[in-house]
Motif scaffolding. Sequence first.
Motif, PDB file in Angstrom:
ATOM      1  N   GLN A   1       0.832  -1.186   0.000  1.00  0.00           N
ATOM      2  CA  GLN A   1       0.000   0.000   0.000  1.00  0.00           C
ATOM      3  C   GLN A   1       0.872   1.243   0.000  1.00  0.00           C
ATOM      4  O   GLN A   1       2.037   1.201   0.358  1.00  0.00           O
ATOM      5  N   ALA A   2       0.306   2.340  -0.423  1.00  0.00           N
ATOM      6  CA  ALA A   2       1.001   3.624  -0.430  1.00  0.00           C
ATOM      7  C   ALA A   2       0.361   4.502   0.634  1.00  0.00           C
ATOM      8  O   ALA A   2      -0.826   4.374   0.930  1.00  0.00           O
ATOM      9  N   VAL A   3       1.149   5.402   1.209  1.00  0.00           N
ATOM     10  CA  VAL A   3       0.644   6.305   2.238  1.00  0.00           C
ATOM     11  C   VAL A   3       0.707   7.730   1.704  1.00  0.00           C
ATOM     12  O   VAL A   3       1.787   8.237   1.397  1.00  0.00           O
ATOM     13  N   GLU A   4      -0.442   8.364   1.578  1.00  0.00           N
ATOM     14  CA  GLU A   4      -0.561   9.732   1.081  1.00  0.00           C
ATOM     15  C   GLU A   4      -0.400  10.709   2.237  1.00  0.00           C
ATOM     16  O   GLU A   4      -1.063  10.575   3.263  1.00  0.00           O
ATOM     17  N   ILE A   5       0.510  11.685   2.079  1.00  0.00           N
ATOM     18  CA  ILE A   5       0.734  12.646   3.165  1.00  0.00           C
ATOM     19  C   ILE A   5       0.570  14.099   2.730  1.00  0.00           C
ATOM     20  O   ILE A   5       1.080  14.994   3.369  1.00  0.00           O
ATOM     21  N   GLY A   6      -0.102  14.345   1.643  1.00  0.00           N
ATOM     22  CA  GLY A   6      -0.344  15.724   1.234  1.00  0.00           C
ATOM     23  C   GLY A   6       0.509  16.157   0.065  1.00  0.00           C
ATOM     24  O   GLY A   6      -0.004  16.535  -0.977  1.00  0.00           O
ATOM     25  N   LEU A   7       1.821  16.137   0.221  1.00  0.00           N
ATOM     26  CA  LEU A   7       2.720  16.515  -0.875  1.00  0.00           C
ATOM     27  C   LEU A   7       2.954  15.371  -1.851  1.00  0.00           C
ATOM     28  O   LEU A   7       3.434  15.586  -2.949  1.00  0.00           O
ATOM     29  N   THR A  37       0.391  18.103  -8.625  1.00  0.00           N
ATOM     30  CA  THR A  37       0.145  19.509  -8.303  1.00  0.00           C
ATOM     31  C   THR A  37       1.397  20.160  -7.726  1.00  0.00           C
ATOM     32  O   THR A  37       1.759  21.274  -8.111  1.00  0.00           O
ATOM     33  N   VAL A  38       2.071  19.477  -6.816  1.00  0.00           N
ATOM     34  CA  VAL A  38       3.295  20.012  -6.216  1.00  0.00           C
ATOM     35  C   VAL A  38       4.379  20.158  -7.274  1.00  0.00           C
ATOM     36  O   VAL A  38       5.073  21.177  -7.333  1.00  0.00           O
ATOM     37  N   LYS A  39       4.526  19.143  -8.147  1.00  0.00           N
ATOM     38  CA  LYS A  39       5.531  19.219  -9.207  1.00  0.00           C
ATOM     39  C   LYS A  39       5.274  20.406 -10.126  1.00  0.00           C
ATOM     40  O   LYS A  39       6.199  21.130 -10.484  1.00  0.00           O
ATOM     41  N   MET A  40       4.014  20.611 -10.496  1.00  0.00           N
ATOM     42  CA  MET A  40       3.686  21.726 -11.385  1.00  0.00           C
ATOM     43  C   MET A  40       3.886  23.063 -10.681  1.00  0.00           C
ATOM     44  O   MET A  40       4.446  23.998 -11.252  1.00  0.00           O
ATOM     45  N   PHE A  41       3.452  23.182  -9.426  1.00  0.00           N
ATOM     46  CA  PHE A  41       3.558  24.436  -8.678  1.00  0.00           C
ATOM     47  C   PHE A  41       5.009  24.877  -8.526  1.00  0.00           C
ATOM     48  O   PHE A  41       5.338  26.052  -8.694  1.00  0.00           O
ATOM     49  N   ARG A  92      10.655  25.283  -2.313  1.00  0.00           N
ATOM     50  CA  ARG A  92      10.481  26.675  -2.732  1.00  0.00           C
ATOM     51  C   ARG A  92      11.828  27.368  -2.898  1.00  0.00           C
ATOM     52  O   ARG A  92      12.041  28.127  -3.836  1.00  0.00           O
ATOM     53  N   ASP A  93      12.763  27.084  -1.989  1.00  0.00           N
ATOM     54  CA  ASP A  93      14.075  27.729  -2.000  1.00  0.00           C
ATOM     55  C   ASP A  93      15.103  26.971  -2.832  1.00  0.00           C
ATOM     56  O   ASP A  93      16.282  27.289  -2.802  1.00  0.00           O
ATOM     57  N   ASN A  94      14.637  25.918  -3.536  1.00  0.00           N
ATOM     58  CA  ASN A  94      15.502  25.124  -4.408  1.00  0.00           C
ATOM     59  C   ASN A  94      16.672  24.501  -3.639  1.00  0.00           C
ATOM     60  O   ASN A  94      17.806  24.460  -4.115  1.00  0.00           O
TER      61      ASN A  94
END
Length: 102
Positions: A1-7, A37-41, A92-94
């Motif tokens: 199983q995979a665990v989703e944590i938001g990011l 979504t995170v990758k695109m943002f 965000r800060d690379n």
Amino acid sequence: QAVEIGLGSFAVVPVYASVAEDKILPIERPMFILNKTVKMFYNLESDETKIPDGTPVVHPDFEEIAAHIHFRHEIVEQCVQETLLCFAGALRDNKEVEFTFK
């Protein structure tokens, strides 16, 4: 199983390793897979490893985790959220981020 944590999701993904000439060994590799979504943002690139279809995706059970480590579930959930915020700030800060789990 995979665990989703938001990011994204933590999962164990099947991969194949070359171990000798013409020999391939199937192994399971733990991975963190960022959600789209995170990758695109953050305009990030990553390999195309995906969670296999049919893999159940669950959310962390903070009550169960708390029971095992003897902290209140609110504290466990807050620690996870703070870690995610730290990770997002690094994105965000690379900055390069490395998580080590024992």
